[in-house]
Design a protein around this motif. Structure first.
Motif, PDB file in Angstrom:
ATOM      1  N   THR A   1       0.845  -1.207   0.000  1.00 36.13           N
ATOM      2  CA  THR A   1       0.000   0.000   0.000  1.00 36.13           C
ATOM      3  C   THR A   1       0.873   1.247   0.000  1.00 36.13           C
ATOM      4  OG1 THR A   1      -1.730  -1.169   1.223  1.00 36.13           O
ATOM      5  CG2 THR A   1      -1.821   1.232   1.220  1.00 36.13           C
TER       6      THR A   1
ATOM      7  N   SER B   1      -5.078   2.615  -6.052  1.00 33.00           N
ATOM      8  CA  SER B   1      -5.769   1.401  -5.608  1.00 33.00           C
ATOM      9  C   SER B   1      -4.914   0.151  -5.663  1.00 33.00           C
ATOM     10  CB  SER B   1      -7.035   1.189  -6.451  1.00 33.00           C
ATOM     11  OG  SER B   1      -6.707   0.979  -7.813  1.00 33.00           O
TER      12      SER B   1
ATOM     13  N   ILE C   1      -3.767  -1.129  -2.465  1.00 29.41           N
ATOM     14  CA  ILE C   1      -4.856  -1.589  -1.614  1.00 29.41           C
ATOM     15  C   ILE C   1      -5.418  -2.905  -2.139  1.00 29.41           C
ATOM     16  CG2 ILE C   1      -7.063  -0.947  -0.588  1.00 29.41           C
ATOM     17  CD1 ILE C   1      -6.395   1.962  -1.221  1.00 29.41           C
ATOM     18  N   VAL C   2      -5.587  -2.970  -3.452  1.00 27.79           N
ATOM     19  CA  VAL C   2      -6.141  -4.167  -4.081  1.00 27.79           C
ATOM     20  C   VAL C   2      -5.302  -5.399  -3.746  1.00 27.79           C
ATOM     21  CG1 VAL C   2      -6.412  -5.293  -6.326  1.00 27.79           C
ATOM     22  CG2 VAL C   2      -7.354  -3.013  -5.957  1.00 27.79           C
TER      23      VAL C   2
ATOM     24  N   ASP D   1      -5.915  -7.929  -0.296  1.00 24.05           N
ATOM     25  CA  ASP D   1      -6.732  -9.140  -0.225  1.00 24.05           C
ATOM     26  C   ASP D   1      -5.992 -10.320  -0.834  1.00 24.05           C
ATOM     27  OD1 ASP D   1      -8.641  -7.592   0.902  1.00 24.05           O
ATOM     28  OD2 ASP D   1      -9.975  -7.526  -0.828  1.00 24.05           O
TER      29      ASP D   1
ATOM     30  N   THR E   1     -12.609  -5.142   3.232  1.00 26.57           N
ATOM     31  CA  THR E   1     -13.011  -4.591   1.932  1.00 26.57           C
ATOM     32  C   THR E   1     -14.281  -3.774   2.060  1.00 26.57           C
ATOM     33  OG1 THR E   1     -12.014  -6.490   0.803  1.00 26.57           O
ATOM     34  CG2 THR E   1     -13.545  -5.147  -0.468  1.00 26.57           C
TER      35      THR E   1
ATOM     36  N   LEU F   1     -13.297  -0.501   3.506  1.00 27.88           N
ATOM     37  CA  LEU F   1     -12.599   0.294   2.490  1.00 27.88           C
ATOM     38  C   LEU F   1     -13.580   0.871   1.473  1.00 27.88           C
ATOM     39  CD1 LEU F   1      -9.513  -2.027   1.878  1.00 27.88           C
ATOM     40  CD2 LEU F   1      -9.436   0.293   2.799  1.00 27.88           C
ATOM     41  N   ILE F   2     -14.523   0.047   1.034  1.00 32.27           N
ATOM     42  CA  ILE F   2     -15.514   0.520   0.057  1.00 32.27           C
ATOM     43  C   ILE F   2     -16.349   1.643   0.669  1.00 32.27           C
ATOM     44  CG2 ILE F   2     -17.611  -0.127  -1.190  1.00 32.27           C
ATOM     45  CD1 ILE F   2     -16.350  -2.886  -1.622  1.00 32.27           C
TER      46      ILE F   2
ATOM     47  N   THR G   1     -12.640   4.203  -7.200  1.00 34.41           N
ATOM     48  CA  THR G   1     -11.851   3.342  -6.319  1.00 34.41           C
ATOM     49  C   THR G   1     -12.748   2.350  -5.587  1.00 34.41           C
ATOM     50  OG1 THR G   1     -10.279   5.152  -6.001  1.00 34.41           O
ATOM     51  CG2 THR G   1     -10.118   3.296  -4.499  1.00 34.41           C
TER      52      THR G   1
ATOM     53  N   THR H   1     -13.428  -0.371  -7.908  1.00 35.77           N
ATOM     54  CA  THR H   1     -12.230  -1.197  -8.047  1.00 35.77           C
ATOM     55  C   THR H   1     -12.071  -2.153  -6.880  1.00 35.77           C
ATOM     56  OG1 THR H   1     -11.141   0.619  -9.251  1.00 35.77           O
ATOM     57  CG2 THR H   1      -9.728  -1.130  -8.411  1.00 35.77           C
ATOM     58  N   LEU H   2     -12.305  -1.681  -5.670  1.00 40.81           N
ATOM     59  CA  LEU H   2     -12.139  -2.521  -4.486  1.00 40.81           C
ATOM     60  C   LEU H   2     -13.209  -3.611  -4.419  1.00 40.81           C
ATOM     61  CD1 LEU H   2     -11.214   0.184  -1.823  1.00 40.81           C
ATOM     62  CD2 LEU H   2      -9.693  -1.361  -3.054  1.00 40.81           C
TER      63      LEU H   2
END
Length: 780
Positions: free
Chosen positions: A336, A671, A674-675, A678, A716, A719-720, A741, A744-745
């Motif tokens: 990140t 992103s 961050i992506v 997971d 997630t 985050l969303i 974003t 995307t998440l």
């Protein structure tokens, strides 16, 4: 053969944290609070110039132009009568009164309006220069009609300060700010609003709108303050609610919120200590930090709760949670960090700041998560009900993927390629007016101005003559006259301000008002005489310094354009430069500048720089995963779930919107770090199951879903929600970044829960045999 459960140092470290929990908590909080005291020194940079690097060639060209002529910091009052036209007695009186009052605005150096337009007439050999409208209340209908005929046909006014139908007019105030501190425009804007309100009360028959460059700067200022004042508290409340609902643990929620708060405080204190100002794009950093800080804490807290529900005591659960999560939490924090630091490749300075400020917060969140968080959990009471089955929903999802791996992977591939094909529908476009929501006063006023009066986008040229005084040369005047004619024929152009129009008017005046004399003077000497006579007759504050340089060796040529995309703006600039190369002498072959121009080129430069930064971040993250996972194969496999979400998200954006400003160009860089979180957590648990527990691929996938599926879902979701809160920003760039974003998440979660396990199953060794129970206890 299995590998050791985990490095012994993590167990020893976790034991030490529990042992020294009180000193760790006290010193951690005191250290952050001391650092956060710097946050009072934070300032908001509200100047549009801050979006550019100091060496940006477009900005340097624009600064040179403003150094040559008066600066273009303006406030534009737009007056529109509720009924009738602007030459009705009350409306005309309002315009005259507003023109006078506008001089009271701090730092005002010039006020231009229809009423104080310096109309010229000749009496014999004498040139008479006077306000077009004087003592409006006493004018007869014939006098008002005469003024209307001049105002609506004069090239200097028509489509600039009055529309052809005479239903809207403008009062343009030019200001010279000291330029020594932030927020200098605030008293000027406050006074302008006060004047508009007073005049609105005094003349209820008119509507008054405020736009202009200074109002743009102020809108940046107010958007940043609004976001920081509203989004942070809202995000904190949402985090508290989500944590309480999903963790069902008061102590876990309190510990997580403590880490979130300390992370934001540390980041903002460090930001102030480094002297980094806030701006609308970077004002969302605290909200981002809060969102990201939750992710680290959730994995540790969820793992502690899993261990305790499986029968472990609290201290053992804390130690085991750190043993299981130290590596993936560090790895996700690192990736990140890399993703946000890649924003330094952006050509937009506030986006560099956003990346750096958020990186401070990510680093602080990691430190707080592995020190203060376990220490606080060790202190707080934490009770859970022991139970064997932890995630029946995750188990069912694992069974579904295992049973239908082929169709799941095939459908995933088709969906990815289908949406990826829509990516070309996106168009790079930056219109700075559209950075703000339509309910923002500046945006509403600017939209009204564009629709009813004039454009607010301008292309400016400083057209040099061959020598001092050369602007009076007939050839020079003829060239700029033809240049103006060419621009007026172009689509999107609504007005051209050129000296040749003034010279033609003066020539006509000095020939008794003969319409046939509305041509350029025949000689340099005659032009110079007319110009000198005109300048000597102009009152203070309405001279030609904003149009002619001091040596009379260059003139300002301004093209006003209606709403235009970045590409259309660049095309108009480059076509104008091409016309000059083809039709003007070498010394006149220059390129246009202006605020919308430099923003349009910034979009292009930023997209290239951001792509390079994202590519570098992607390569670094992939290399990090290969090293950390100790597998070239799984490092390469991780590329797919890390790439797919951005590809599909931009494909969806191409279908539903298609307009990409420089804020959205950084979404992939923003992103990607961050992506990958997971993916890291899923693969780390998957590999732990295979390496330490000897499970086959199917068993390892069940283990990964069981141990980390719930935590991934919770993180997630948070985050969303965090990025969806950004959608409430008044700054449309932040709103778009939040929206894209969040998409995307959401896609990243779907990819990691469907495409990634299906891919692992399809790629499993053909001769692999089951070597463990089909569904191991997650906490084991």
């Amino acid at each position: 053969m299995t590998e050791p459960a985990a490095p012994g140092w993590i167990t020893r470290y976790a034991t030490a944290v529990i042992r020294f929990r009180f000193p760790i908590l006290v010193f951690g909080v005191i250290g952050v609070v001391l650092l956060a005291t710097n946050a009072t020194a934070l300032v908001i940079n509200d100047d549009y110039r801050y979006f550019f690097n100091d060496d940006d060639p477009q900005l340097l060209a624009y600064n040179d132009l403003q150094d040559t002529y008066n600066k273009n910091d303006t406030i534009l009052f737009v007056v529109a009568p509720k009924q009738g036209g602007v030459f009705e007695p009350d409306t005309l009186a309002a315009i005259e009164a507003l023109t006078e009052a506008a001089w009271q605005i701090p730092f005002a150096t010039r006020v231009d309006s229809m009423t104080n337009y310096q109309h010229t007439e000749a009496e014999g050999d004498e040139l008479i220069v006077a306000d077009l409208v004087e003592d409006a209340a006493s004018l007869s209908s014939e006098q008002r009609a005469y003024a209307a005929g001049i105002a609506t046909t004069e090239p200097l006014l028509r489509h600039r300060l009055i529309n052809p139908a005479a239903t809207a007019t403008g009062i343009n105030v030019t200001l010279e700010l000291p330029g020594v501190k932030q927020g200098e425009q605030r008293p000027a804007v406050a006074r302008a609003r006060e004047i508009a309100a007073t005049m609105g009360d005094q003349f209820p028959g008119v509507d008054i709108h405020l736009t202009g460059i200074l109002m743009l700067n102020n809108a940046f200022d107010e958007a940043a303050m609004h976001d920081m004042a509203t989004l942070m508290p809202l995000m904190f409340a949402v985090i508290a609610l989500v944590m309480a609902l999903l963790l069902r643990s008061v102590s876990g929620t309190v510990a997580t919120l403590t880490v979130v708060g300390l992370s934001v405080m540390a980041a903002m204190g460090f930001t102030a200590w480094l002297g980094i100002p806030m701006s609308p794009p970077s004002s969302i950093a605290p909200t981002l930090i809060m969102t990201l800080a939750v992710a680290d804490s959730i994995h540790i807290i969820v793992s502690i709760l899993q261990q305790m529900r499986a029968g472990s005591d609290k201290q053992t659960a804390i130690i085991e949670s750190l043993r299981l999560n130290m590596q993936p939490v560090f790895l996700t924090s690192l990736t990140t960090l890399v993703g946000f630091l890649s924003l330094n490749a952006s050509a937009v300075v506030p986006l560099n700041d956003l990346g750096n400020i958020t990186s401070f917060g990510v680093a602080a969140a990691f430190l707080m998560s592995v020190t203060v968080l376990p220490a606080l959990v060790a202190i707080l009471p934490l009770r859970v009900t022991a139970r064997g089955e932890e995630s029946p929903l995750m188990d069912k999802l694992a069974d579904f993927i295992i049973a239908r791996r082929g169709p799941v992977l095939a459908v995933s591939v088709l969906v990815v390629f289908g949406f990826a094909a829509m990516i070309p529908n996106n168009e790079l476009n930056d219109e700075f007016v559209n950075y703000f929501d339509t309910d923002i006063p500046f945006r509403a006023a600017t939209d009204f101005t564009t629709e009813h009066l004039t454009g607010i986008y301008q292309i400016e040229f400083s057209l040099p003559a061959a020598e001092t005084g050369g602007i009076s040369e007939p050839d020079y005047l003829q060239t700029i006259e033809h240049f103006a004619g060419w621009y007026r024929a172009q689509a999107k152009v609504v007005h051209v301000d050129v000296l040749s129009d003034t010279m033609k008017r003066l020539n006509k005046n000095m020939h008794g008002g003969d319409a046939a004399a509305y041509t350029l003077p025949a000689s340099r000497e005659l032009s110079a005489q007319y110009l000198l006579l005109y300048e000597m007759s102009l009152p203070y504050g309405l001279d030609l310094n904003n149009r002619i340089d001091i040596d009379k060796a260059a003139t300002r040529f301004v093209v006003t354009v209606e709403n235009a995309s970045s590409q259309e703006m660049r095309d108009l600039v480059e076509s104008g430069a091409a016309w000059l190369r083809a039709n003007a002498p070498t010394h006149m072959q220059v390129t246009g500048s202006g605020i919308p121009v430099i923003f349009s080129y910034l979009t292009l430069a930023n997209s290239i720089a951001t792509f390079q930064g994202t590519l570098l971040a992607f390569l670094l993250i992939t290399l990090t995963l290969i090293i950390s996972l100790r597998s070239f194969k799984y490092g390469l496999i991780s590329l797919i779930p890390n790439l797919v979400p951005s590809m599909v998200a931009f494909g969806i954006w191409g279908l539903v919107d298609g307009q990409v400003n420089f804020g959205l160009t950084v979404v992939s860089a923003l992103s990607i770090g961050i992506v990958v979180d997971d993916t890291v957590h899923f693969l780390s648990k998957y590999l732990r199951a295979k390496r330490e527990k000897g499970l086959d691929t199917e068993g390892a996938i069940r283990y990964a879903f069981g141990t980390v599926g719930r935590a991934i879902t919770v993180t997630t979701l948070v985050l969303i929600l965090g990025f969806m809160i950004m959608m409430l920003s008044d700054f449309a760039m932040n709103e778009g970044m939040g929206k894209l974003t969040a998409i995307t998440l959401a896609l990243a979660l779907i990819t990691d829960f469907f495409m990634l396990p299906a891919l692992l199953l399809v790629l499993q060794p053909k001769n692999e045999k089951a070597s463990a129970p089909a569904r191991p206890v997650p906490a084991a």
